[in-house]
Design a protein around this motif. Structure first.
Motif, mmCIF file in Angstrom:
data_model
loop_
_atom_site.group_PDB
_atom_site.id
_atom_site.type_symbol
_atom_site.label_atom_id
_atom_site.label_comp_id
_atom_site.label_asym_id
_atom_site.label_seq_id
_atom_site.Cartn_x
_atom_site.Cartn_y
_atom_site.Cartn_z
ATOM 1 N N ILE A 47 0.999 -0.988 0.150
ATOM 2 C CA ILE A 47 0.013 0.096 -0.072
ATOM 3 C C ILE A 47 0.909 1.197 0.048
ATOM 4 N N CYS A 48 1.807 1.341 0.822
ATOM 5 C CA CYS A 48 2.776 2.357 0.896
ATOM 6 C C CYS A 48 3.500 2.671 -0.423
ATOM 7 N N ARG A 49 3.798 1.444 -0.914
ATOM 8 C CA ARG A 49 4.653 1.815 -2.453
ATOM 9 C C ARG A 49 3.886 2.204 -3.315
ATOM 10 N N GLY A 55 2.576 9.759 -6.431
ATOM 11 C CA GLY A 55 3.176 11.141 -6.730
ATOM 12 C C GLY A 55 2.295 12.252 -5.947
ATOM 13 N N LEU A 56 1.562 11.910 -4.889
ATOM 14 C CA LEU A 56 0.696 12.926 -4.575
ATOM 15 C C LEU A 56 1.673 13.773 -3.560
ATOM 16 N N ASP A 57 1.244 15.132 -3.670
ATOM 17 C CA ASP A 57 2.006 15.926 -3.106
ATOM 18 C C ASP A 57 1.248 16.435 -1.568
ATOM 19 N N PHE A 58 1.598 15.456 -0.723
ATOM 20 C CA PHE A 58 0.869 15.879 0.648
ATOM 21 C C PHE A 58 2.172 15.944 1.427
ATOM 22 N N SER A 59 1.963 17.253 2.579
ATOM 23 C CA SER A 59 3.435 17.384 3.290
ATOM 24 C C SER A 59 3.004 16.843 5.034
ATOM 25 N N LYS A 80 9.295 9.000 3.932
ATOM 26 C CA LYS A 80 9.328 10.393 3.528
ATOM 27 C C LYS A 80 9.472 10.911 4.941
ATOM 28 N N PRO A 81 10.625 11.144 5.581
ATOM 29 C CA PRO A 81 10.682 11.650 7.004
ATOM 30 C C PRO A 81 10.520 13.021 7.061
ATOM 31 N N GLU A 82 10.339 13.478 6.065
ATOM 32 C CA GLU A 82 10.082 15.226 5.994
ATOM 33 C C GLU A 82 8.551 15.402 6.262
ATOM 34 N N LEU A 83 7.823 14.428 6.106
ATOM 35 C CA LEU A 83 6.404 14.632 6.368
ATOM 36 C C LEU A 83 6.051 14.887 7.787
#
Length: 169
Positions: A47-49, A55-59, A80-83
């Motif tokens: 699911i994660c992959r 390519g959704l751009d959520f932060s 995506k540790p910046e989330l």
């Protein structure tokens, strides 16, 4: 939210909210509301992959605290540790009372109750369960509070019932 154009006029900023339901749980078929059951790690990874390939751009990511959601949210965050990651009890599934987490095979004596609930859940609440109207009010209040403060594209990892209540709102 609004932004200022070069001429000083206001332009509403579009904020995208993505709702993602957890994968199929590993337990026997049952109503899993507040019962904390897992999804197989391989399924969570798939699911994660797939999500990240979109390519959704959520932060930001918000998640129900139940493992079937929070494990997936933490996996997404690890990739995506910046989330921003926030665990919110607001997004929990409804509570199915005495039948929450009881495998259907073991709930045969309650089959008439389950059937009535599936046909008309508002009129036929399960014993000691969260009434459908209360569930709707809980999620609606959570959604309203979220909508007042959200300022960035956000993924919410939650449950099928929670998503249905958000969409009904």
């Amino acid at each position: 939210m609004t932004l200022n154009k070069a001429d000083g006029s206001k332009v509403p900023k579009t904020i995208n909210i993505y709702l993602l339901r957890h994968g199929k749980t590993v337990g026997e078929p049952a109503l899993y509301g507040h019962t904390d059951i897992e999804v197989a790690l391989e399924r969570q990874a798939e699911i994660c992959r797939c999500l990240l390939e979109e390519g959704l751009d959520f932060s930001a990511v918000q998640t129900s605290p139940l493992k079937r959601c929070s494990d997936l949210a933490k996996l997404i965050h690890a990739k995506k540790p910046e989330l921003e990651l926030a665990v919110k009890s607001d997004w929990k599934e409804t509570y199915f009372g005495e039948l929450d987490g009881v495998p259907f095979e073991q709930a045969k004596s309650s089959w008439d109750l389950l059937d009535a609930f599936w046909q008309a859940p508002k009129q036929n609440p399960l014993p000691k369960a969260e009434p459908l109207g209360d569930f709707y009010l809980r999620i609606s209040a959570s959604w309203d509070a979220f909508a007042k403060t959200v300022d960035k594209d956000t993924l919410i990892v939650c449950h099928g019932g929670t998503i249905r209540m958000i969409l009904a709102k």
